[in-house]
Write an enzyme that holds these catalytic residues in place. Structure first.
Site, PDB file in Angstrom:
ATOM      1  N   VAL A 126       0.931 -41.972  18.681  1.00 44.75           N
ATOM      2  CA  VAL A 126       0.922 -41.584  17.265  1.00 44.75           C
ATOM      3  C   VAL A 126       1.118 -42.813  16.373  1.00 44.75           C
ATOM      4  CG1 VAL A 126       2.282 -40.327  15.539  1.00 44.75           C
ATOM      5  CG2 VAL A 126       1.697 -39.227  17.706  1.00 44.75           C
ATOM      6  N   LYS A 145       4.258 -54.859  25.066  1.00 42.83           N
ATOM      7  CA  LYS A 145       3.285 -54.189  24.190  1.00 42.83           C
ATOM      8  C   LYS A 145       3.074 -55.014  22.918  1.00 42.83           C
ATOM      9  CE  LYS A 145       3.328 -49.594  23.828  1.00 42.83           C
ATOM     10  NZ  LYS A 145       3.879 -48.302  23.463  1.00 42.83           N
ATOM     11  N   LEU A 151     -10.414 -21.731  24.114  1.00 42.64           N
ATOM     12  CA  LEU A 151     -10.688 -20.469  24.795  1.00 42.64           C
ATOM     13  C   LEU A 151     -11.318 -20.739  26.160  1.00 42.64           C
ATOM     14  CD1 LEU A 151     -10.046 -17.712  23.545  1.00 42.64           C
ATOM     15  CD2 LEU A 151     -12.462 -17.428  23.035  1.00 42.64           C
ATOM     16  N   ALA A 163     -10.890 -21.080  29.978  1.00 39.48           N
ATOM     17  CA  ALA A 163      -9.931 -20.787  31.056  1.00 39.48           C
ATOM     18  C   ALA A 163      -9.912 -21.958  32.037  1.00 39.48           C
ATOM     19  CB  ALA A 163     -10.355 -19.518  31.770  1.00 39.48           C
ATOM     20  N   GLY A 166      -1.745 -29.123  29.803  1.00 42.64           N
ATOM     21  CA  GLY A 166      -0.749 -30.152  30.117  1.00 42.64           C
ATOM     22  C   GLY A 166      -0.655 -31.103  28.948  1.00 42.64           C
ATOM     23  N   CYS A 203       2.178 -32.778  24.553  1.00 43.57           N
ATOM     24  CA  CYS A 203       2.571 -31.917  23.419  1.00 43.57           C
ATOM     25  C   CYS A 203       2.766 -30.443  23.771  1.00 43.57           C
ATOM     26  CB  CYS A 203       1.538 -32.032  22.315  1.00 43.57           C
ATOM     27  SG  CYS A 203       1.567 -33.636  21.538  1.00 43.57           S
ATOM     28  N   LYS A 221       5.773 -29.413  26.113  1.00 42.35           N
ATOM     29  CA  LYS A 221       7.044 -29.820  25.486  1.00 42.35           C
ATOM     30  C   LYS A 221       7.332 -28.970  24.241  1.00 42.35           C
ATOM     31  CE  LYS A 221       6.892 -33.711  22.879  1.00 42.35           C
ATOM     32  NZ  LYS A 221       7.433 -33.614  21.533  1.00 42.35           N
ATOM     33  N   LYS A 277      -6.455 -34.120  30.458  1.00 42.19           N
ATOM     34  CA  LYS A 277      -7.741 -33.581  29.992  1.00 42.19           C
ATOM     35  C   LYS A 277      -8.776 -34.671  30.214  1.00 42.19           C
ATOM     36  CE  LYS A 277      -7.215 -34.790  25.101  1.00 42.19           C
ATOM     37  NZ  LYS A 277      -7.191 -34.316  23.744  1.00 42.19           N
TER      38      LYS A 277
HETATM   39  C1  UDX Z   1      -2.721 -31.195  21.313  1.00 43.48           C
HETATM   40  C2  UDX Z   1      -3.177 -30.589  19.970  1.00 43.48           C
HETATM   41  O1  UDX Z   1      -4.569 -30.259  20.068  1.00 43.48           O
HETATM   42  C3  UDX Z   1      -2.914 -31.572  18.820  1.00 43.48           C
HETATM   43  O2  UDX Z   1      -3.269 -30.977  17.587  1.00 43.48           O
HETATM   44  C4  UDX Z   1      -1.434 -31.932  18.819  1.00 43.48           C
HETATM   45  O3  UDX Z   1      -1.140 -32.880  17.802  1.00 43.48           O
HETATM   46  C5  UDX Z   1      -1.014 -32.496  20.175  1.00 43.48           C
HETATM   47  O4  UDX Z   1      -1.352 -31.552  21.218  1.00 43.48           O
HETATM   48  P1  UDX Z   1      -3.691 -32.987  23.035  1.00 43.48           P
HETATM   49  O5  UDX Z   1      -2.397 -32.831  23.771  1.00 43.48           O
HETATM   50  O6  UDX Z   1      -4.243 -34.367  22.801  1.00 43.48           O
HETATM   51  O7  UDX Z   1      -3.544 -32.335  21.571  1.00 43.48           O
HETATM   52  O8  UDX Z   1      -4.809 -32.191  23.847  1.00 43.48           O
HETATM   53  P2  UDX Z   1      -5.737 -30.909  23.687  1.00 43.48           P
HETATM   54  O9  UDX Z   1      -7.141 -31.334  23.624  1.00 43.48           O
HETATM   55  O10 UDX Z   1      -5.277 -30.008  22.619  1.00 43.48           O
HETATM   56  O11 UDX Z   1      -5.534 -30.204  25.137  1.00 43.48           O
HETATM   57  C6  UDX Z   1      -4.244 -29.823  25.593  1.00 43.48           C
HETATM   58  C7  UDX Z   1      -4.340 -29.207  26.978  1.00 43.48           C
HETATM   59  O12 UDX Z   1      -4.913 -27.905  26.916  1.00 43.48           O
HETATM   60  C8  UDX Z   1      -5.189 -29.991  27.988  1.00 43.48           C
HETATM   61  O13 UDX Z   1      -4.530 -29.984  29.244  1.00 43.48           O
HETATM   62  C9  UDX Z   1      -6.492 -29.202  28.069  1.00 43.48           C
HETATM   63  O14 UDX Z   1      -7.149 -29.357  29.301  1.00 43.48           O
HETATM   64  C10 UDX Z   1      -5.970 -27.779  27.879  1.00 43.48           C
HETATM   65  N1  UDX Z   1      -6.983 -26.873  27.319  1.00 43.48           N
HETATM   66  C11 UDX Z   1      -7.491 -27.091  26.080  1.00 43.48           C
HETATM   67  C12 UDX Z   1      -7.379 -25.759  28.052  1.00 43.48           C
HETATM   68  O15 UDX Z   1      -6.927 -25.523  29.195  1.00 43.48           O
HETATM   69  N2  UDX Z   1      -8.306 -24.907  27.521  1.00 43.48           N
HETATM   70  C13 UDX Z   1      -8.838 -25.105  26.278  1.00 43.48           C
HETATM   71  O16 UDX Z   1      -9.664 -24.285  25.868  1.00 43.48           O
HETATM   72  C14 UDX Z   1      -8.426 -26.239  25.538  1.00 43.48           C
END
Ligand code: UDX
Length: 435
Positions: free
Chosen positions: A11, A35, A249, A251, A256, A259, A262, A319
């Site tokens: 961030v 860093k 949406l 599946a 993970g 964010c 937690k 992801k």
């Molecule tokens: C998320 C929020 O999107 C963001 O707004 C916030 O500030 C921080 O948390 P991020 O953790 O970067 O962002 O990833 P995101 O793309 O949202 O995916 C989170 C997790 O959900 C991943 O493990 C992803 O694989 C999973 N996911 C996402 C699903 O299983 N299905 C989905 O349809 C979308």
């Protein structure tokens, strides 16, 4: 605007470089001296599209330091961007956050604006002001400014945010919030200046809503598997209703990252503290854990002994197309396999170094440079995140390279009809068998 950013993790660093690119003068502080030296040499340590280019172009507007006095003493606006991890009981560990407050108390020699970007529990804005002003000669305007960026799309999210939320407790705080929103130069973006409690809760409520959406579709995927329906068809049809929408949406083996898990645990804990029913969010977490067990039970019911198998792993980051392995469902699955003496051949385009560090160079994990090395002579291949590179694969790639093409796809990357000739296991859909 002159801004000091404390904490150059995801961030902090993305905001620092982005704000510098818009002509703001930024001082970036991090406790990690390595860093800081890398950043001084002009090297961005995280994978984020476009970030390195921006640093190359606008490094003159940035100064990096690991001397907290130097970064804080003359600062007018201090962004706190340190991480606030989960404790064992799900509550928020604020030790990094309070370290920063102690540093501010020690170093400042004037009134300052403190802008909280770290995700903190409700009420923390007011507690921060009290803590800083106790036995101090100075006044602090504390502003909550929650972050909504998504890894891999962070710059895009800063250029075109859905909204900017500020939590303030005075008219002076509201003026500072306006100036900060102007420093981001975003056009036609809803800016909401509200109470600090609202801002703090908006962050949790938003993330937990998205986590709930994922667990909801995952719960429906369990039903699909039981009754012979296809979750991809069901979610596709649901998403055509604009009130539902298509995002979050998909599946899979669950959410993970740094964010969602937690923040959901934190909101469960916060609701409990306020005596509010938290059973919905508890179910969200339970379904998320169950997705892995259900997926792996299907695998373990087929393969009892793993030690003689060549098991391929595609995707270790939480992801696709990102380097972060924190709270990755993929790494949970890898541990389950390693606990049963499996030997893994692993590929992820961006997350290999982090995976290697996490598993401390485990003797049963082999890291390879190409997808084809994972597939070659494998007995079974797991697909554990949604990297674009994996989506390009065709049934023929598996059939031609694997011993016998058996796939466990935890992210439903392929249509069932495209997987003919493969034993294809996925989430919430029938198994495709080799005829
Ligand atoms: C998320 C929020 O999107 C963001 O707004 C916030 O500030 C921080 O948390 P991020 O953790 O970067 O962002 O990833 P995101 O793309 O949202 O995916 C989170 C997790 O959900 C991943 O493990 C992803 O694989 C999973 N996911 C996402 C699903 O299983 N299905 C989905 O349809 C979308």
């Amino acid at each position: 605007m002159d801004i000091t950013i404390i904490g150059l993790g995801y961030v902090g660093l993305v905001n620092a470089i982005f704000l510098a690119s818009l002509g703001n003068n930024i001082v970036g502080y991090d406790i990690d001296k390595n860093k800081i030296s890398l950043l001084r040499e002009g090297v961005v340590s995280i994978e984020e599209v476009g970030l390195q280019d921006l640093l190359d172009k606008f490094h003159k507007n940035l100064r990096f330091t690991s001397n907290y006095k130097d970064s804080i003493r003359n600062a007018d606006n201090i962004f706190i961007c340190v991480d606030t991890p989960s404790k064992e009981d799900g509550s928020v560990d604020l030790s990094n956050f309070y370290n920063v407050l102690d540093n501010i108390k020690n170093a400042s020699n004037k009134d300052q604006n403190i802008i909280i970007k770290s995700t903190v529990p409700i009420g923390q804005n007011k507690l921060t002001k009290q803590y800083l002003e106790k036995d101090s000669l100075f006044k602090y305007e504390v502003i909550s400014f929650p972050e909504f960026l998504s890894q891999g799309k962070a710059l895009e999210g800063l250029i075109n945010p859905y909204r900017m939320i500020f939590g303030v407790s005075s008219s002076n705080g509201a003026n500072v919030a306006k100036r900060i929103s102007q420093a981001y130069l975003t056009k036609k973006v809803p800016v909401m200046i509200t109470s600090s409690e609202n801002a703090e809760l908006i962050k949790y409520a938003s993330n937990c809503f998205l986590a709930t959406k994922i667990s909801y579709i995952n719960n429906i995927s369990q039903l699909c598997k039981a009754c012979g329906a296809d979750i991809n068809k069901v979610s596709k049809a649901m998403s055509l209703d604009p009130r539902i929408g298509s995002e979050f949406l998909n599946a899979g083996i669950g959410f993970g990252g740094s964010c969602f898990p937690k923040d959901t645990k934190a909101l469960i804990n916060i609701e409990q503290r306020y005596g509010v029913d938290n059973s919905l969010l508890k179910s969200v977490m339970k379904i998320n854990d169950d997705q892995i067990s259900i997926f792996m039970n299907e695998f373990f019911s087929k393969f009892k002994r793993l030690s003689n198998l060549k098991i391929g792993i595609l995707g270790v980051a939480f992801k696709g197309d990102c380097e972060d392995v924190r709270n990755s469902q993929a790494t949970v699955i890898m541990r389950m396999l390693l606990d049963k003496n499996a030997k893994l051949t692993v590929y992820d385009p961006l997350a290999m170094d982090n995976c290697e560090n996490l598993f401390s160079r485990h003797q049963h994990i082999k890291y390879v440079d190409y997808i084809s090395d994972v597939l070659k002579d494998a007995d079974v291949v797991f697909i554990l995140n949604d990297c674009n590179e994996f989506k390009e694969l065709k049934a023929y790639d598996f059939i031609s390279l694997m011993k016998k093409p058996i796939i466990f796809d935890g992210r439903n990357l392929f249509k069932l009809e495209d997987m003919i000739g493969i034993e294809y296991h996925s989430i919430g859909r029938n198994v495709v068998l080799i005829k």
